[in-house]
Design a protein around this motif. Structure first.
Motif, mmCIF file in Angstrom:
data_model
loop_
_atom_site.group_PDB
_atom_site.id
_atom_site.type_symbol
_atom_site.label_atom_id
_atom_site.label_comp_id
_atom_site.label_asym_id
_atom_site.label_seq_id
_atom_site.Cartn_x
_atom_site.Cartn_y
_atom_site.Cartn_z
ATOM 1 N N PRO A 53 0.752 -1.462 0.080
ATOM 2 C CA PRO A 53 -0.234 0.053 -0.005
ATOM 3 C C PRO A 53 0.910 1.448 -0.083
ATOM 4 C CG PRO A 53 -1.060 -1.681 1.316
ATOM 5 C CD PRO A 53 0.363 -2.301 1.140
ATOM 6 N N LEU A 54 2.041 1.460 0.868
ATOM 7 C CA LEU A 54 2.411 2.672 0.950
ATOM 8 C C LEU A 54 3.366 2.631 -0.365
ATOM 9 C CD1 LEU A 54 4.272 2.894 4.400
ATOM 10 C CD2 LEU A 54 2.184 4.171 3.515
ATOM 11 N N GLY A 55 3.977 1.685 -1.102
ATOM 12 C CA GLY A 55 4.487 1.829 -2.306
ATOM 13 C C GLY A 55 3.563 2.154 -3.540
ATOM 14 N N MET A 56 2.455 1.712 -3.440
ATOM 15 C CA MET A 56 1.296 2.129 -4.260
ATOM 16 C C MET A 56 0.926 3.687 -4.234
ATOM 17 S SD MET A 56 0.796 -0.255 -6.530
ATOM 18 C CE MET A 56 -0.639 0.724 -7.217
ATOM 19 N N ARG A 57 0.850 4.080 -2.965
ATOM 20 C CA ARG A 57 0.587 5.442 -2.872
ATOM 21 C C ARG A 57 1.752 6.568 -3.756
ATOM 22 N NH1 ARG A 57 -3.325 7.301 0.500
ATOM 23 N NH2 ARG A 57 -2.140 9.442 0.959
ATOM 24 N N VAL A 58 3.101 5.999 -3.463
ATOM 25 C CA VAL A 58 4.219 6.633 -4.136
ATOM 26 C C VAL A 58 3.806 6.414 -5.944
ATOM 27 C CG1 VAL A 58 6.487 6.837 -4.571
ATOM 28 C CG2 VAL A 58 5.742 6.385 -2.407
ATOM 29 N N ILE A 59 3.403 5.187 -6.245
ATOM 30 C CA ILE A 59 3.275 5.116 -7.412
ATOM 31 C C ILE A 59 2.274 5.864 -8.022
ATOM 32 C CG2 ILE A 59 2.495 3.370 -9.270
ATOM 33 C CD1 ILE A 59 5.132 2.994 -8.538
ATOM 34 N N HIS A 60 1.133 6.124 -7.391
ATOM 35 C CA HIS A 60 -0.088 6.869 -7.720
ATOM 36 C C HIS A 60 0.214 8.311 -7.847
ATOM 37 C CE1 HIS A 60 -3.022 3.519 -6.408
ATOM 38 N NE2 HIS A 60 -2.810 3.357 -7.580
ATOM 39 N N LYS A 61 1.027 8.729 -6.909
ATOM 40 C CA LYS A 61 1.884 10.053 -6.957
ATOM 41 C C LYS A 61 2.325 10.369 -8.321
ATOM 42 C CE LYS A 61 0.800 11.878 -2.698
ATOM 43 N NZ LYS A 61 2.077 11.989 -1.776
ATOM 44 N N ILE A 62 3.249 9.575 -8.637
ATOM 45 C CA ILE A 62 4.073 9.732 -9.831
ATOM 46 C C ILE A 62 3.217 9.746 -11.010
ATOM 47 C CG2 ILE A 62 5.839 8.579 -11.322
ATOM 48 C CD1 ILE A 62 7.333 7.461 -8.660
ATOM 49 N N GLU A 63 2.278 8.601 -10.958
ATOM 50 C CA GLU A 63 1.345 8.674 -11.935
ATOM 51 C C GLU A 63 0.371 9.869 -12.398
ATOM 52 O OE1 GLU A 63 0.726 3.610 -12.325
ATOM 53 O OE2 GLU A 63 -0.962 5.006 -11.403
ATOM 54 N N ASN A 64 0.068 10.424 -11.256
ATOM 55 C CA ASN A 64 -0.911 11.623 -11.141
ATOM 56 C C ASN A 64 0.005 12.822 -11.918
ATOM 57 O OD1 ASN A 64 -3.138 10.044 -10.117
ATOM 58 N ND2 ASN A 64 -2.721 10.854 -8.165
ATOM 59 N N ILE A 65 1.199 12.888 -11.593
ATOM 60 C CA ILE A 65 1.967 14.088 -12.002
ATOM 61 C C ILE A 65 2.123 13.758 -13.372
ATOM 62 C CG2 ILE A 65 4.296 15.005 -12.000
ATOM 63 C CD1 ILE A 65 4.304 14.611 -8.921
ATOM 64 N N ILE A 66 2.319 12.525 -13.948
ATOM 65 C CA ILE A 66 2.486 12.323 -15.283
ATOM 66 C C ILE A 66 1.294 12.608 -16.079
ATOM 67 C CG2 ILE A 66 2.701 10.430 -16.948
ATOM 68 C CD1 ILE A 66 4.582 9.189 -14.957
ATOM 69 N N ARG A 67 0.087 12.112 -15.548
ATOM 70 C CA ARG A 67 -1.342 12.498 -16.283
ATOM 71 C C ARG A 67 -1.557 13.913 -16.627
ATOM 72 N NH1 ARG A 67 -2.929 7.319 -13.546
ATOM 73 N NH2 ARG A 67 -3.711 6.013 -15.120
ATOM 74 N N GLU A 68 -1.360 14.772 -15.324
ATOM 75 C CA GLU A 68 -1.566 16.150 -15.170
ATOM 76 C C GLU A 68 -0.562 16.726 -16.392
ATOM 77 O OE1 GLU A 68 -0.856 17.429 -11.326
ATOM 78 O OE2 GLU A 68 -2.718 16.288 -10.558
ATOM 79 N N GLU A 69 0.828 16.362 -16.285
ATOM 80 C CA GLU A 69 1.728 16.979 -17.530
ATOM 81 C C GLU A 69 1.443 16.541 -18.975
ATOM 82 O OE1 GLU A 69 3.591 19.643 -16.861
ATOM 83 O OE2 GLU A 69 3.045 19.579 -14.620
ATOM 84 N N MET A 70 0.931 15.484 -18.849
ATOM 85 C CA MET A 70 0.739 14.804 -20.390
ATOM 86 C C MET A 70 -0.610 15.432 -20.960
ATOM 87 S SD MET A 70 3.019 12.779 -21.358
ATOM 88 C CE MET A 70 2.107 12.264 -22.948
ATOM 89 N N ASP A 71 -1.747 15.531 -20.083
ATOM 90 C CA ASP A 71 -2.738 16.079 -20.312
ATOM 91 C C ASP A 71 -2.890 17.683 -20.835
ATOM 92 O OD1 ASP A 71 -4.104 13.762 -19.911
ATOM 93 O OD2 ASP A 71 -5.169 13.976 -18.243
ATOM 94 N N SER A 72 -2.093 18.239 -19.851
ATOM 95 C CA SER A 72 -1.923 19.659 -20.201
ATOM 96 C C SER A 72 -0.853 20.012 -21.262
ATOM 97 C CB SER A 72 -1.274 20.378 -18.786
ATOM 98 O OG SER A 72 -0.051 19.929 -18.583
ATOM 99 N N HIS A 73 -0.435 19.048 -21.773
ATOM 100 C CA HIS A 73 0.576 19.193 -22.998
ATOM 101 C C HIS A 73 0.139 18.496 -24.257
ATOM 102 C CE1 HIS A 73 3.232 20.698 -19.826
ATOM 103 N NE2 HIS A 73 3.936 21.318 -20.816
ATOM 104 N N GLY A 74 -1.422 18.363 -24.578
ATOM 105 C CA GLY A 74 -1.687 17.762 -25.325
ATOM 106 C C GLY A 74 -1.905 15.994 -25.565
ATOM 107 N N GLY A 75 -1.678 15.479 -24.447
ATOM 108 C CA GLY A 75 -1.708 14.002 -24.481
ATOM 109 C C GLY A 75 -3.155 13.666 -24.189
#
Length: 571
Positions: A53-75
């Motif tokens: 669970p704690l590892g997944m929280r880190v993974i989700h944080k990384i994924e959320n940053i990726i999604r936000e940046e990809m979506d805001s840059h046309g992905g």
């Protein structure tokens, strides 16, 4: 006593986070040890890991940053199948070329598939049936998904596992100009990702490897444990040593004519230089290999440098060093190779730096003998001149001329300009404005999600455990009551945790019935960025202790000012 439980507050008594006092016996790097000890990952088999669970929280944080940046840059996010049909890879020509890292499987109907190591083929096939006009372009599609590559020697835990989590994006453009624009947007997005994840990184020129394409850059998290070697300059230039431009400065051995010298027992450049009493850079080092077409090459570089096999591969695609048996069969004596009198059919390539050296010190193609004064253009002919050396610290920066610095890094992301490599091979075209069918110009953009998690740990830890950057920590602040049983201390901790959560912080409350020493050790190991320590003595004075995990500094803070103190530390 306040019995209210704020559901926005994580409780250590509820979290499945089995910490370990000792390092796992098979953990080979810091991140493998600390992530396992902190109860974030567990090894299932070589290169295969479960995220707790704690590892997944880190993974989700990384994924959320990726999604936000990809979506805001046309992905735009999609999800493609992990199991891929062989037919797609056969169409691209990579089914056999990809190698043993691709795990191939056969289903009950005798159809061939692979476990996806990457998704260029699937995405190209998808859009070839959907994007038909230049009016539909550009498009940039991405996914976050598990990949599998059957590494021969999986090691370094999440840094080189067999199964891993990856974000891969693919852009489809009508022309090179449009591809360049998308590439630049992705470069900005990746820089933002690394900044938000708290990584210390450099953008470096890189080798495209099996993905291919004509331009690529890697985002390297700087770490002593990194597998990759890179060089950089304060002017902004940076490159992986596999592709970094190299400008050696060889010296010339004083010789007026070709002379054969007996050199008994001399097989290395160091031995040869010592025997002749000259610097190593006055000699030429030989390296034999062959391309995928079977053509044998002998490459020459200044004696104080090493041949770069990635650069050799660009000279002769599929380049591989010759084995001792292959060299003996061809008639190339190991330790005494030279350009004079090579066996028929063998081609010579030399580093550009040797072009200015008129007479070389080289092997005589006879064990125990070397030539001095071998004149290029007269005693031998060079077939190809190229940059063949591996760049190193102290070499001249190709941009400003200053000495290069060296570092090690962990690749967390890479962006590519693929051009029409896949679209041409797979017949993926669109109708351009002039009515003609043209192949898509493609780009590819990858981020290693699980690798980034490990890279962050490799960059930021101490003797007590992990020091998470605030942007990807499993939670931002941990409230630690020092009392082992319900009393005014635990009640105050509950209230404070709820108030911090209400203020917008991600809060965990260490409500376990454990001694203070156990709590301190576990919370340092897990690495919450901020710890708020609630004790009976401090409460009597209206204060708690706020600890900055990164520095270890503790400060007494009034209860009413805790939220402001936490905000300052996280900023």
């Amino acid at each position: 006593m306040n019995t209210y439980i704020n559901r926005a507050v994580l409780r250590m008594s509820d979290i499945y986070a089995p910490t370990l006092k000792e390092d796992p016996s098979d953990a080979d790097i810091v991140s493998a040890k600390l992530l396992a000890r902190a109860g974030m990952i567990r090894k299932e088999a070589a290169g295969l890991y479960t995220f707790l669970p704690l590892g997944m929280r880190v993974i989700h944080k990384i994924e959320n940053i990726i999604r936000e940046e990809m979506d805001s840059h046309g992905g735009q996010e999609v999800l493609m199948p992990f199991v891929q049909p062989a037919e797609l890879w056969q169409r691209s020509g990579r089914w056999d070329a990809y190698g043993a890292e691709m795990l191939r499987v056969i289903d009950r109907h005798d159809n061939e598939f692979c476990l996806g190591p990457t998704h260029e083929e699937v995405i190209t096939d998808l859009v070839s049936n959907e994007l038909r006009s230049y009016k539909d372009l550009p498009k940039n599609l991405y996914q976050i998904q598990v990949k599998f590559r059957d590494e021969r020697r999986p090691r370094f835990a999440l840094l080189r596992g067999r199964e891993f989590i990856m974000k891969d994006a693919y852009s489809f453009n009508a022309d090179q100009e449009s591809l360049d624009e998308t590439y630049d947007r992705m470069r900005d997005a990746y820089s933002n990702m690394c900044d938000r994840m708290g990584l210390k990184y450099r953008i470096v020129q890189a080798d495209p490897g099996q993905i291919g394409g004509n331009a690529t850059e890697e985002f390297m998290a700087l770490a002593e444990t990194g597998e990759a070697e890179l060089v950089y300059c304060d002017c902004g230039y940076a490159a992986d040593v596999e592709v970094g431009a190299c400008h050696p400065q060889p010296s010339e051995f004083a010789a007026e004519a070709l002379a054969k010298v007996e050199t008994p027992g001399v097989h290395t450049i160091a031995e040869l230089a010592a025997f002749l009493g000259c610097p190593e850079n006055a000699t030429a080092k030989a390296f034999a290999g062959k391309g995928e077409d079977g053509q044998v090459w002998v490459l020459f570089v200044p004696g104080d440098y090493e041949v770069n096999e990635c650069k050799a591969d660009r000279l002769a695609p599929g380049f591989a060093p010759l084995t001792d048996d292959e060299m003996a069969k061809i008639g190339l004596p190991k330790g005494s190779m030279g350009p004079v009198g090579l066996p028929a059919g063998v081609k010579i390539a030399a580093d550009e730096s040797l072009r200015s050296i008129e007479r070389w010190v080289v092997g005589a193609n006879e064990d125990g003998f070397h030539y001095v004064g071998a004149k290029q253009g007269e005693d031998f002919q060079v077939d190809v001149w190229a940059d063949l050396c591996t760049v190193r610290e102290g070499d001249t920066c190709p941009c400003c001329g200053l000495p290069l610095k060296a570092a090690r890094g962990i690749e967390v992301g890479q962006i590519f300009k693929l051009g029409d490599k896949y679209s041409k091979a797979m017949g993926a075209t669109f109708m351009d404005e002039d009515g003609s069918e043209k192949p898509f110009m493609m780009g590819c953009y990858g981020v290693g999600v699980s690798r980034t998690m490990a890279a962050a740990v490799e960059q930021s830890y101490d003797e007590y455990g992990i020091i998470w950057p605030a942007g990807i920590a499993p939670a931002q602040v941990c409230v630690i009551p020092l009392s082992p049983k319900p009393d005014e201390v635990t009640e105050a901790a509950e209230t404070l945790a709820a108030e911090l959560a209400g203020a917008g912080f991600e809060v965990v409350l260490d409500d376990r019935n454990e001694r203070a020493g156990v709590k301190f050790a576990d919370n340092d190991l897990i690495g919450w960025p901020v710890q708020v320590i609630v004790g009976k003595r401090g409460l009597a004075e209206g204060v708690v202790e706020v600890k900055n995990r990164a520095t270890g500094e503790k400060t007494s803070v009034a209860l009413a000012e805790v939220a402001a103190s936490v905000e300052t530390l996280l900023a």
